[in-house]
Design a protein around this motif. Structure first.
Motif, mmCIF file in Angstrom:
data_model
loop_
_atom_site.group_PDB
_atom_site.id
_atom_site.type_symbol
_atom_site.label_atom_id
_atom_site.label_comp_id
_atom_site.label_asym_id
_atom_site.label_seq_id
_atom_site.Cartn_x
_atom_site.Cartn_y
_atom_site.Cartn_z
ATOM 1 N N ILE A 158 0.910 -1.316 0.088
ATOM 2 C CA ILE A 158 0.138 0.117 -0.116
ATOM 3 C C ILE A 158 1.126 1.217 -0.115
ATOM 4 C CG2 ILE A 158 -1.781 1.224 1.331
ATOM 5 C CD1 ILE A 158 -2.693 -1.351 2.177
ATOM 6 N N PRO A 159 1.191 1.867 -1.058
ATOM 7 C CA PRO A 159 1.900 3.093 -1.337
ATOM 8 C C PRO A 159 1.757 3.977 -0.221
ATOM 9 C CG PRO A 159 1.289 2.551 -3.194
ATOM 10 C CD PRO A 159 0.303 1.643 -2.189
ATOM 11 N N SER A 160 0.534 4.212 0.088
ATOM 12 C CA SER A 160 0.349 5.624 1.050
ATOM 13 C C SER A 160 0.805 5.095 2.463
ATOM 14 C CB SER A 160 -1.370 5.696 1.018
ATOM 15 O OG SER A 160 -1.975 4.484 1.578
ATOM 16 N N ILE A 161 0.983 3.952 2.733
ATOM 17 C CA ILE A 161 1.847 3.393 3.870
ATOM 18 C C ILE A 161 3.039 3.401 3.787
ATOM 19 C CG2 ILE A 161 1.767 1.929 5.835
ATOM 20 C CD1 ILE A 161 -0.962 1.346 5.228
ATOM 21 N N SER A 162 3.659 2.601 2.734
ATOM 22 C CA SER A 162 5.181 2.531 2.495
ATOM 23 C C SER A 162 5.087 2.076 0.926
ATOM 24 C CB SER A 162 5.805 1.549 3.326
ATOM 25 O OG SER A 162 7.143 1.417 2.947
ATOM 26 N N LYS A 163 6.068 2.779 0.048
ATOM 27 C CA LYS A 163 6.030 2.481 -1.091
ATOM 28 C C LYS A 163 6.897 1.308 -1.376
ATOM 29 C CE LYS A 163 5.324 7.083 -2.969
ATOM 30 N NZ LYS A 163 5.974 8.115 -4.020
ATOM 31 N N LEU A 164 7.849 0.570 -0.517
ATOM 32 C CA LEU A 164 8.661 -0.175 -0.703
ATOM 33 C C LEU A 164 8.456 -1.414 -0.051
ATOM 34 C CD1 LEU A 164 12.210 1.640 -0.618
ATOM 35 C CD2 LEU A 164 10.854 0.840 -2.562
ATOM 36 N N GLN A 165 7.430 -1.541 1.050
ATOM 37 C CA GLN A 165 7.473 -2.791 1.817
ATOM 38 C C GLN A 165 6.251 -3.437 1.301
ATOM 39 O OE1 GLN A 165 6.931 -2.011 6.294
ATOM 40 N NE2 GLN A 165 8.101 -0.128 6.049
ATOM 41 N N TRP A 166 6.547 -4.749 1.222
ATOM 42 C CA TRP A 166 5.783 -5.693 0.936
ATOM 43 C C TRP A 166 5.535 -6.838 2.117
ATOM 44 C CZ3 TRP A 166 3.027 -6.160 -3.810
ATOM 45 C CH2 TRP A 166 3.443 -5.184 -4.915
ATOM 46 N N HIS A 167 4.136 -6.856 2.552
ATOM 47 C CA HIS A 167 4.066 -7.822 3.669
ATOM 48 C C HIS A 167 3.132 -9.007 3.173
ATOM 49 C CE1 HIS A 167 5.681 -5.338 6.935
ATOM 50 N NE2 HIS A 167 5.391 -4.132 5.818
ATOM 51 N N PRO A 168 3.279 -10.228 3.575
ATOM 52 C CA PRO A 168 2.497 -11.551 3.246
ATOM 53 C C PRO A 168 1.250 -11.717 4.098
ATOM 54 C CG PRO A 168 4.587 -12.218 4.338
ATOM 55 C CD PRO A 168 4.575 -10.596 4.227
ATOM 56 N N PHE A 169 0.189 -12.022 3.517
ATOM 57 C CA PHE A 169 -0.998 -12.268 4.401
ATOM 58 C C PHE A 169 -1.604 -13.499 3.980
ATOM 59 C CE2 PHE A 169 -0.188 -7.730 4.720
ATOM 60 C CZ PHE A 169 0.113 -7.553 6.088
ATOM 61 N N THR A 170 -2.311 -14.264 4.936
ATOM 62 C CA THR A 170 -2.846 -15.473 4.354
ATOM 63 C C THR A 170 -4.277 -15.156 3.717
ATOM 64 O OG1 THR A 170 -2.058 -16.630 6.526
ATOM 65 C CG2 THR A 170 -3.815 -17.564 5.280
ATOM 66 N N ILE A 171 -4.857 -15.971 2.894
ATOM 67 C CA ILE A 171 -6.041 -15.555 2.135
ATOM 68 C C ILE A 171 -7.095 -16.262 2.958
ATOM 69 C CG2 ILE A 171 -7.138 -15.864 -0.142
ATOM 70 C CD1 ILE A 171 -4.468 -15.722 -1.641
ATOM 71 N N ILE A 172 -8.090 -15.755 3.161
ATOM 72 C CA ILE A 172 -9.223 -16.371 3.856
ATOM 73 C C ILE A 172 -10.302 -16.896 3.069
ATOM 74 C CG2 ILE A 172 -8.586 -15.246 6.059
ATOM 75 C CD1 ILE A 172 -10.880 -13.454 5.665
ATOM 76 N N SER A 173 -10.353 -16.248 1.697
ATOM 77 C CA SER A 173 -11.596 -16.696 0.616
ATOM 78 C C SER A 173 -11.229 -18.066 0.092
ATOM 79 C CB SER A 173 -11.563 -15.591 -0.115
ATOM 80 O OG SER A 173 -10.681 -15.317 -0.669
ATOM 81 N N SER A 174 -12.191 -18.375 -0.426
ATOM 82 C CA SER A 174 -11.949 -19.817 -1.309
ATOM 83 C C SER A 174 -12.363 -19.340 -2.699
ATOM 84 C CB SER A 174 -13.104 -20.779 -1.014
ATOM 85 O OG SER A 174 -13.154 -21.781 -1.759
ATOM 86 N N SER A 175 -11.280 -19.771 -3.573
ATOM 87 C CA SER A 175 -11.370 -19.310 -5.247
ATOM 88 C C SER A 175 -12.581 -20.130 -5.912
ATOM 89 C CB SER A 175 -10.272 -19.776 -5.878
ATOM 90 O OG SER A 175 -9.829 -21.086 -5.797
ATOM 91 N N LYS A 176 -13.120 -21.337 -5.211
ATOM 92 C CA LYS A 176 -14.287 -21.819 -5.648
ATOM 93 C C LYS A 176 -15.540 -21.374 -5.180
ATOM 94 C CE LYS A 176 -11.385 -25.991 -6.003
ATOM 95 N NZ LYS A 176 -11.257 -27.513 -5.457
ATOM 96 N N LEU A 177 -15.542 -21.078 -3.869
ATOM 97 C CA LEU A 177 -16.923 -20.600 -3.272
ATOM 98 C C LEU A 177 -17.200 -19.158 -3.648
ATOM 99 C CD1 LEU A 177 -18.949 -21.374 -1.194
ATOM 100 C CD2 LEU A 177 -17.520 -20.247 0.575
ATOM 101 N N GLU A 178 -16.192 -18.402 -3.867
ATOM 102 C CA GLU A 178 -15.984 -16.967 -4.227
ATOM 103 C C GLU A 178 -15.391 -16.553 -5.438
ATOM 104 O OE1 GLU A 178 -15.747 -15.069 0.222
ATOM 105 O OE2 GLU A 178 -14.902 -17.101 -0.183
ATOM 106 N N PRO A 179 -15.835 -17.007 -6.562
ATOM 107 C CA PRO A 179 -14.886 -16.987 -7.819
ATOM 108 C C PRO A 179 -14.614 -15.470 -8.225
ATOM 109 C CG PRO A 179 -17.179 -17.306 -8.307
ATOM 110 C CD PRO A 179 -17.090 -17.313 -6.966
ATOM 111 N N LYS A 180 -15.097 -14.512 -7.680
ATOM 112 C CA LYS A 180 -14.947 -13.137 -8.205
ATOM 113 C C LYS A 180 -14.329 -12.367 -6.987
ATOM 114 C CE LYS A 180 -18.313 -12.898 -12.170
ATOM 115 N NZ LYS A 180 -19.416 -12.031 -12.466
ATOM 116 N N LYS A 181 -14.093 -12.915 -5.713
ATOM 117 C CA LYS A 181 -13.644 -12.116 -4.769
ATOM 118 C C LYS A 181 -12.471 -12.783 -4.060
ATOM 119 C CE LYS A 181 -15.415 -12.156 -0.456
ATOM 120 N NZ LYS A 181 -16.175 -11.925 0.593
ATOM 121 N N LEU A 182 -11.437 -12.044 -3.582
ATOM 122 C CA LEU A 182 -10.079 -12.386 -2.927
ATOM 123 C C LEU A 182 -10.285 -11.855 -1.679
ATOM 124 C CD1 LEU A 182 -6.956 -13.691 -4.321
ATOM 125 C CD2 LEU A 182 -6.971 -12.188 -2.280
ATOM 126 N N SER A 183 -9.934 -12.530 -0.422
ATOM 127 C CA SER A 183 -10.043 -11.675 0.909
ATOM 128 C C SER A 183 -8.797 -11.945 1.667
ATOM 129 C CB SER A 183 -11.256 -11.945 1.725
ATOM 130 O OG SER A 183 -12.639 -11.779 1.059
#
Length: 552
Positions: A221-246
């Motif tokens: 998120i550039p407004s917080i930091s342009k260089l920092q990348w942080h990994p987060f666990t995806i809680i959505s299912s690509s099958k149950l929610e085909p058009k949304k990723l959370s």
């Protein structure tokens, strides 16, 4: 006279032994450097996140980090020993000036020292106390790998550097593909701020993007930091929610705390620029092989289990296959953390009658509830027209495209080098003035860069043209009702809450019925070790232990 002869013999013998010792030290230093070069060849394989090689050996990009750490420690131990041996050798032979030598056609000692200094700086910041407390320092200094590899090639020459280049070549391709993906802002649809200082971000995604439960998404998120990348666990299912990723983000550091304060302190944010890399995760998961699943979590360790539960719910609604009985044992510090249970189900999803699910929640530091778990702040964003849904950078057949990029870029590299060598380097080498090793190495590196950039860009553009569905750009903003879940309906029927106590894991796990019980645990190290110890008892032969830990 006899005494003088003995002294001369002693001096001659001493000098011979000294020269023998110095020769052995020189030989040891060479062997240490060669071994370090071989280990360096394996260092970059584990951090090539999109590589199909990891999936082929059953590894994920996250789980392979430990091997990168072990190899990094080994490489730096060997290279540091190599450098120290040569320093001692030069001092003992009165050749200290060799430290500043940059040979035109041979080994460049000065380039090797620059390589070692860059490596030592990176190595020092990987110390756990520094990495955890000053993550930004660790993150930024790791970019010195470019200086390290550049001067390493200058040090040993391109011929010896080719020993370690296969792994680095794959890493360069993977890194450039991630760079291409991260250049686009993705379509952030909405966000929810939970009372436990946790944020859920909901992105629009292309239906063709498929991922397995427990996958990881890197967020910037550039407004917080342009260089920092942080990994987060995806809680959505690509099958149950085909058009949304959370993804769920718990406030545990400066970056996540800033994000939580930003979203919690305002009633409306029209737009938030976000870039992502990934998702990365296991090639497949087979939780249906168990008769029952027991998921043990501590705090934010519940996140991977949310994606697993959602995926199993989809299977139960679309297949005649019976899914395992699900038991979720989650431990929280405060009652406000119970609000994370809101994320288990979207409100549009109903629990099928074929699903046997039970949630046992434990609040360890409070004897009564002190927080209204239903107070959730929802923010809806207005994406810009240039924002894109999250989609795979190489399309659905990414492994095939990656193989194509590897082979075609290598062929282009060989052709470029053949032409330059025949018509530029060879004529100079035939003259009295030899072509310098540094320039040769630089030409090889430039040729590699050109071939990788050209083939990767073409592959990305071809996939974008073939697979990118224009309809995905017109996905409507999801309404708050479509992204919320109903805790009031979920808790009474499926959840038991215990205040002021910790879960008795031995009592909860031992004696579970079924020939195969999958026990998944994600949480503090002490919890993982306790569950592993219980599952290793002889009386618990039906318990199949699996630890899910995140060590980015």
């Amino acid at each position: 006279m006899t005494f003088n002869l003995k002294m001369v013999e002693f001096c001659v013998c001493f000098m011979a032994k000294l020269k023998r010792w110095q020769a052995r030290l020189d030989s040891i230093a060479v062997r240490l450097g060669l071994t370090g070069n071989i280990c360096l060849g394996f260092l970059f394989y584990p951090v090539s996140r999109g590589s199909s090689l990891l999936a082929a050996v059953g590894l994920t990009s996250e789980s392979s980090i430990r091997y990168h750490i072990w190899l990094g420690n080994l490489v730096m131990t060997l290279f540091t020993s190599h450098g120290l041996c040569y320093c001692i050798y030069w001092i003992s032979t009165n050749q200290v000036s060799q430290m500043l030598e940059w040979d035109r056609t041979g080994i460049s000692h000065l380039a090797g020292e620059i390589t070692l200094v860059a490596g030592l700086v990176m190595w020092a910041t990987t110390y756990p106390a520094i990495r955890r407390r000053f993550f930004e320092v660790f993150f930024y200094t790791h970019y010195l790998y470019m200086v390290f590899m550049l001067f390493f090639v200058f040090h040993v020459g391109i011929s010896y550097a080719l020993i370690s280049f296969p792994g680095f070549y794959i890493f360069i391709i993977d890194r450039f593909l991630r760079f291409l993906q991260s250049r686009n802002n993705v379509k952030l649809v909405s966000a929810r701020v939970l009372p436990c200082e946790t944020v859920e971000l909901n992105f629009s995604k292309s239906p063709m993007l498929m991922y397995s439960p427990t996958s990881i998404l890197f967020v910037n998120i550039p407004s917080i930091s342009k260089l920092q990348w942080h990994p987060f666990t995806i809680i959505s299912s690509s099958k149950l929610e085909p058009k949304k990723l959370s993804v769920m983000i718990k406030s545990q550091g400066k970056w996540s705390t800033k994000l939580n304060h930003m979203l919690a302190s305002t009633d409306q944010i029209d737009h938030l620029a976000v870039s992502v890399e990934g998702p990365y995760g296991p090639a497949s998961t087979d939780y249906l092989r168990h008769q029952s699943l027991v998921m043990v979590s501590g705090g934010s360790g519940i996140t991977p289990f949310i994606s697993i539960i959602r995926d199993l719910l989809y299977v139960s609604s679309t297949s005649a296959c019976k899914i395992p009985k699900i038991t979720l044992i989650c431990a929280f510090k405060t009652s406000s953390d119970l609000s994370m249970l809101n994320l288990i189900l979207p409100i549009s999803t109903e629990i099928s009658s074929y699903v046997d699910i039970q949630i046992k929640a434990f609040v360890t530091r409070e004897k009564v509830s002190t927080c209204n778990m239903n107070i959730i702040k929802t923010l809806c964003f207005k994406p810009h027209s240039s924002d894109q849904p999250i989609s795979p950078i190489l399309g659905p057949n990414s492994w095939l495209w990656l193989a194509t990029i590897l082979s075609s870029s290598f062929m282009i590299f060989i052709i470029i080098i053949a032409i330059i060598s025949r018509y530029h380097i060879y004529p100079i080498d035939q003259s009295s003035k030899k072509y310098t090793s540094a320039y040769t190495s630089l030409i090889y590196l430039l040729a590699i860069s050109i071939s990788v950039v050209a083939t990767s860009t073409v592959a990305m553009l071809c996939n974008k043209k073939s697979y990118y569905n224009k309809k995905d750009q017109n996905i409507d903003v999801l309404s708050p009702l479509m992204i919320e879940s109903s805790l009031g309906q979920l808790l009474p029927e499926f959840t038991n809450i215990h205040y002021g106590e910790r879960p008795n894991l031995n009592k909860l796990l031992v004696g579970l019925k079924g020939s195969s019980v999958g026990v998944l645990v994600c949480g503090p190290r002490k919890m993982r070790e306790e569950v592993a110890k219980i599952c290793s008892f002889g009386s618990a032969e039906n318990l199949q232990f699996e630890s899910i830990s995140f060590s980015w």
